[in-house]
Structures are given as C-alpha cells and as structure tokens.
Design a protein around this motif. Structure first.
Motif, mmCIF file in Angstrom:
data_model
loop_
_atom_site.group_PDB
_atom_site.id
_atom_site.type_symbol
_atom_site.label_atom_id
_atom_site.label_comp_id
_atom_site.label_asym_id
_atom_site.label_seq_id
_atom_site.Cartn_x
_atom_site.Cartn_y
_atom_site.Cartn_z
ATOM 1 N N ALA A 30 57.276 24.923 39.854
ATOM 2 C CA ALA A 30 56.203 25.903 40.040
ATOM 3 C C ALA A 30 56.833 27.287 40.184
ATOM 4 C CB ALA A 30 55.371 25.560 41.274
ATOM 5 N N LYS A 31 56.612 28.124 39.205
ATOM 6 C CA LYS A 31 57.305 29.407 39.149
ATOM 7 C C LYS A 31 56.721 30.403 40.154
ATOM 8 C CE LYS A 31 59.561 27.496 35.863
ATOM 9 N NZ LYS A 31 60.825 26.820 36.219
ATOM 10 N N PHE A 32 57.615 31.136 40.790
ATOM 11 C CA PHE A 32 57.228 32.082 41.835
ATOM 12 C C PHE A 32 56.260 33.141 41.303
ATOM 13 C CE2 PHE A 32 57.959 36.100 44.075
ATOM 14 C CZ PHE A 32 57.672 35.722 45.378
ATOM 15 N N LYS A 33 56.572 33.706 40.148
ATOM 16 C CA LYS A 33 55.726 34.771 39.596
ATOM 17 C C LYS A 33 54.320 34.268 39.292
ATOM 18 C CE LYS A 33 59.436 37.567 37.575
ATOM 19 N NZ LYS A 33 60.011 38.122 36.313
ATOM 20 N N LYS A 34 54.237 33.038 38.818
ATOM 21 C CA LYS A 34 52.912 32.485 38.516
ATOM 22 C C LYS A 34 52.129 32.230 39.798
ATOM 23 C CE LYS A 34 53.729 30.395 33.981
ATOM 24 N NZ LYS A 34 55.097 30.834 33.750
ATOM 25 N N ASN A 35 52.824 31.828 40.857
ATOM 26 C CA ASN A 35 52.136 31.645 42.127
ATOM 27 C C ASN A 35 51.613 32.970 42.677
ATOM 28 O OD1 ASN A 35 53.279 28.799 44.114
ATOM 29 N ND2 ASN A 35 51.218 29.452 43.574
ATOM 30 N N ILE A 36 52.375 34.030 42.470
ATOM 31 C CA ILE A 36 51.897 35.356 42.867
ATOM 32 C C ILE A 36 50.672 35.733 42.042
ATOM 33 C CG2 ILE A 36 52.466 37.814 42.955
ATOM 34 C CD1 ILE A 36 53.834 36.132 45.102
ATOM 35 N N ALA A 37 50.709 35.405 40.752
ATOM 36 C CA ALA A 37 49.559 35.684 39.885
ATOM 37 C C ALA A 37 48.322 34.925 40.354
ATOM 38 C CB ALA A 37 49.891 35.317 38.444
ATOM 39 N N THR A 38 48.510 33.689 40.827
ATOM 40 C CA THR A 38 47.351 32.927 41.304
ATOM 41 C C THR A 38 46.746 33.566 42.553
ATOM 42 O OG1 THR A 38 48.722 31.410 42.639
ATOM 43 C CG2 THR A 38 48.234 30.762 40.367
ATOM 44 N N LEU A 39 47.589 34.164 43.385
ATOM 45 C CA LEU A 39 47.059 34.884 44.551
ATOM 46 C C LEU A 39 46.141 36.019 44.102
ATOM 47 C CD1 LEU A 39 50.266 35.143 46.792
ATOM 48 C CD2 LEU A 39 48.208 33.840 47.327
ATOM 49 N N GLY A 40 46.613 36.791 43.125
ATOM 50 C CA GLY A 40 45.807 37.902 42.621
ATOM 51 C C GLY A 40 44.523 37.436 41.965
ATOM 52 N N CYS A 41 44.612 36.365 41.189
ATOM 53 C CA CYS A 41 43.413 35.850 40.515
ATOM 54 C C CYS A 41 42.440 35.243 41.515
ATOM 55 C CB CYS A 41 43.809 34.821 39.464
ATOM 56 S SG CYS A 41 44.647 35.552 38.038
ATOM 57 N N GLY A 42 42.964 34.671 42.593
ATOM 58 C CA GLY A 42 42.086 34.176 43.646
ATOM 59 C C GLY A 42 41.305 35.312 44.288
ATOM 60 N N ALA A 43 41.966 36.453 44.466
ATOM 61 C CA ALA A 43 41.282 37.626 45.014
ATOM 62 C C ALA A 43 40.180 38.105 44.068
ATOM 63 C CB ALA A 43 42.292 38.742 45.259
ATOM 64 N N LEU A 44 40.474 38.105 42.768
ATOM 65 C CA LEU A 44 39.449 38.487 41.787
ATOM 66 C C LEU A 44 38.282 37.502 41.801
ATOM 67 C CD1 LEU A 44 41.700 39.535 38.759
ATOM 68 C CD2 LEU A 44 40.433 41.038 40.312
ATOM 69 N N ALA A 45 38.595 36.223 41.993
ATOM 70 C CA ALA A 45 37.540 35.208 42.080
ATOM 71 C C ALA A 45 36.628 35.490 43.272
ATOM 72 C CB ALA A 45 38.161 33.820 42.202
ATOM 73 N N TYR A 46 37.208 35.953 44.369
ATOM 74 C CA TYR A 46 36.393 36.300 45.540
ATOM 75 C C TYR A 46 35.434 37.443 45.213
ATOM 76 C CZ TYR A 46 34.990 38.468 49.884
ATOM 77 O OH TYR A 46 34.233 39.036 50.882
ATOM 78 N N LEU A 47 35.953 38.493 44.569
ATOM 79 C CA LEU A 47 35.104 39.636 44.229
ATOM 80 C C LEU A 47 33.969 39.218 43.297
ATOM 81 C CD1 LEU A 47 37.886 42.333 43.670
ATOM 82 C CD2 LEU A 47 36.446 42.002 45.696
ATOM 83 N N LEU A 48 34.268 38.334 42.359
ATOM 84 C CA LEU A 48 33.240 37.837 41.442
ATOM 85 C C LEU A 48 32.203 37.006 42.191
ATOM 86 C CD1 LEU A 48 32.162 37.454 38.575
ATOM 87 C CD2 LEU A 48 33.786 35.563 38.290
ATOM 88 N N ALA A 49 32.674 36.141 43.081
ATOM 89 C CA ALA A 49 31.760 35.278 43.836
ATOM 90 C C ALA A 49 30.831 36.101 44.719
ATOM 91 C CB ALA A 49 32.561 34.290 44.683
ATOM 92 N N VAL A 50 31.357 37.152 45.319
ATOM 93 C CA VAL A 50 30.531 38.014 46.172
ATOM 94 C C VAL A 50 29.384 38.620 45.374
ATOM 95 C CG1 VAL A 50 30.507 40.212 47.421
ATOM 96 C CG2 VAL A 50 32.299 38.535 47.881
ATOM 97 N N GLN A 51 29.696 39.115 44.185
ATOM 98 C CA GLN A 51 28.656 39.734 43.362
ATOM 99 C C GLN A 51 27.590 38.718 42.952
ATOM 100 O OE1 GLN A 51 28.500 43.038 42.949
ATOM 101 N NE2 GLN A 51 30.341 43.074 44.235
ATOM 102 N N VAL A 52 28.018 37.535 42.570
ATOM 103 C CA VAL A 52 27.063 36.501 42.146
ATOM 104 C C VAL A 52 26.196 36.061 43.320
ATOM 105 C CG1 VAL A 52 26.854 34.136 41.294
ATOM 106 C CG2 VAL A 52 28.505 35.698 40.252
#
Length: 370
Positions: A30-52
């Motif tokens: 499990a690559k470190f950079k990809k795990n960091i990317a998942t953190l960022g995408c999880g944050a974007l998922a939160y912003l999307l969920a809030v709007q919906v």
C-alpha cells in the motif's frame, strides 16, 4: 486555547490511527502517496455528502433524523468509495491489504473534516470532550465502513470467478452501510458514549482482521509464485515470505556485519520481490489482455528494480542474505532429525517402529496359540 487543542486532536489523532494500521502492511504494497490521496478524497467525499444531505433536507423529502439514520450511511459510503474504485482498477493495485488501508484512509479523510465542523459548531466547554469522543467512535466507524468496501473491491480483483467477486462487493457495501446506519441510529437515539466507542473499536478490529488475513494470503502467493522465473532463489523467497521476522533474523546480523548503509536497500529488495510474487498471482485473475500486459510491464519494472538493488547491495552481502535463510532451513532439518533419533523413531530401532513390531509379533503369537 481549548478550541485549538480540540481541533488538533480531531485532525491529528485519526491520521495517527491510519499510520499505526499501515505498520501491519509488512510487504509495503500500500503506497504512502496513494494513502495520502485517499485522505484528500475522503475530505472531498465529506464536502459532497454535506451538500447532498442539505439539499434533501431543504427539499423536505426527508427529515433530518431520517437523513442521519438512513440516507447518510448509504450516500457517504458510496462517496467515500469512489476513490477506491479508481485505485482498485489500476494495474499497480495489489490485494486486500491495499484495499483495506486505502479504504481506511478515505474514511479517516472524511471523518477529520466532519470532526472540525462538529467541534467548531459546539460550545467551547464541550469542544475537547466532543473531539475525543468522535475520534474513538465516529471516526473509526467511518474508517471501518470504507475499509470494508476497499477490502471487498480488492477481493474481487484477486478472484478468478468474477461473479463470486461481485457478490463480495455487494456484501462489502451492504455490511458497511448497515454498520454505519446502526451506529448513526444508536447515536441519534442518545446511546451511551462507552457503547459508541466500543462500536468504533469493533470496526477497527474488523479492518485489523482483514489486513492480517490479507497478509497471510499474500505470503502464500509469494511462496507459490516467486521463483526462478524471476531469478529469485529459494532462500530469497523464504526471506520474503518470512518478512515479519526479518528484523531479528536478518537485518540485525546483516547490519552488524556490513553496516547500516545497505540495510534500506535490503528492505527495498525484499519488498520488491514480495510485490513481484503478488503481481504474478494477480495475473491469473486478470481476464483482460490489455490489463495483463500492464501488469506484466509492472512485473518487468519490478524485476529491473530488483536487479539494480542486488548490484547496489553487492555480491557478498547477497550471499549472506541467502546463507542466513539457507542455514535456517538446514538447522530446521537437523533439529527434526535429532528429535527423531532421541525418540528412537528412526531406522535404528526403538520408538514407534519397535512398538509396531512388537504388536505384530504379539498378534502372530495370539493366532498360533488360540
């Protein structure tokens, strides 16, 4: 000051959980950079969920309680999994360990942004308590839900029978959504904090279990597929499959003899060989010729990296690595033979063979003298 400390706890502690869990990935697939990317995408998922969620609440289609209990678990798990679908479908993705860790990362990314919103929206006197409570309950539920989905998607990737893999995906989503929904319902109904924390710990334990099982399966894959076709000796394969004990059996004596300069190269060599074995197994479950070609190209790249690392490590240090594990194998057989001799179970007589012989003689004597 209290608010600042609360926000720091809400942001940092969940990420620490992720990095502690990454220590279980002994093959470092499990690559470190990809795990960091998942953190960022999880944050974007939160912003999307809030709007919906807000849009549905404003429309009057559902009450806020109904959104929390029924709609939010479904939508949030879907949104968090979007990055996982993307990663799993890449040729460089590996197996369940990757899926669980990337999923856990997406859940943590979602949770930390949600933490900040909740902490900032409460009274300062309650901010610290709320931050700590959420870190050990809600955050782990978010991480566990997307971790389960990531593991299910990864399982599908490694399955030859894609229909069975599809059932695993559906099951992963269903379990994650129900797990999340039950938690939201309990919290919304005012359950005790200890129950909420215990529920979160159960989620974390599930992800720990899947990672451990994934590691066990990957070890089997490496032992099965890593071999002479990649110019990897049996001794090196033994080192890779026993990578969890590497520090005590290889790295320490290696560093004592050759110094610490080459130790990172040895680690990287073993991780590279492990990934080669896993990728070879994944080829069997890859139906697309184009995707197979991508995976084969990755294997070739790993092979070239391995050869480069061997040269940088040097001939004599590589001989030492092989000898350490060859010696372990020889010693194991020596111990076994010694124990057989001690028990008298060998060909020289005694033990089980003599006992069997005596029983046969007694049986014959009984037949002759009824």
């Amino acid at each position: 000051m209290t608010l600042a400390v609360s926000i720091v706890i809400a942001l940092i502690v969940p990420v620490i959980f992720l990095f502690l869990l990454r220590r279980l990935d002994l093959h470092k697939t499990a690559k470190f950079k990809k795990n960091i990317a998942t953190l960022g995408c999880g944050a974007l998922a939160y912003l999307l969920a809030v709007q919906v969620n807000r849009a549905v609440a404003n429309s009057g289609l559902l009450t806020w309680t109904e959104i929390i209990r029924y709609m939010a678990p479904f939508g949030e798990e879907i949104f968090k999994s979007l990055i996982l679908i993307r990663l799993v479908n890449r040729a460089d993705f590996n197996y369940i360990v990757d899926g669980a860790l990337y999923g856990f990362g997406a859940g943590i990314g979602f949770a930390v942004f949600e933490n900040v919103e909740y902490v900032r929206g409460t009274e300062i006197e309650r901010a610290l308590f709320l931050a700590v409570a959420r870190v050990f309950s809600t955050n782990l539920v978010h991480a566990a839900g997307s971790g389960l989905i990531g593991a299910a998607l990864a399982f599908h990737r490694g399955m030859k029978d894609k229909r069975l893999g599809a059932y695993a995906i559906l099951g992963g989503y269903a379990i994650a959504i129900v797990f999340h929904g039950v938690f939201n319902t309990m919290v919304n109904a005012g359950t005790f904090l200890a129950v909420a924390i215990g529920y979160g710990m159960i989620g974390a334990a599930l992800i720990w279990y899947f990672i451990r099982r994934g590691m066990d399966e990957q070890r089997e894959w490496v032992g099965e597929k890593l071999g002479m076709q990649d110019r990897v000796t049996k001794e090196e394969t033994r080192a890779v499959t026993g990578i969890g004990k590497m520090m005590e059996t290889l790295i320490a004596p290696f560093e004592e003899r050759f110094g610490g300069e080459k130790v990172p190269l040895v680690r990287e060599l073993l991780y590279t060989q492990a990934e080669m074995g896993i990728k070879r197994k994944l080829l069997e479950a890859t139906p697309s010729p184009a995707r197979k070609k991508e995976v084969e190209d990755i294997i070739q790249g790993l092979y070239e990296t391995m050869e480069s690392l061997r040269k940088r490590i040097g001939v004599y240090p590589m001989m030492f690595i092989r000898e350490v594990y060859l010696a372990q194998s020889v010693n194991a057989w020596s111990v076994l033979n010694a124990r057989i001799a001690e028990s008298g179970a060998g060909q020289k007589g005694g033990g089980v063979w003599d006992l069997a012989g005596r029983r046969i003689e007694e049986s014959k004597a009984g037949e002759e003298n009824p």
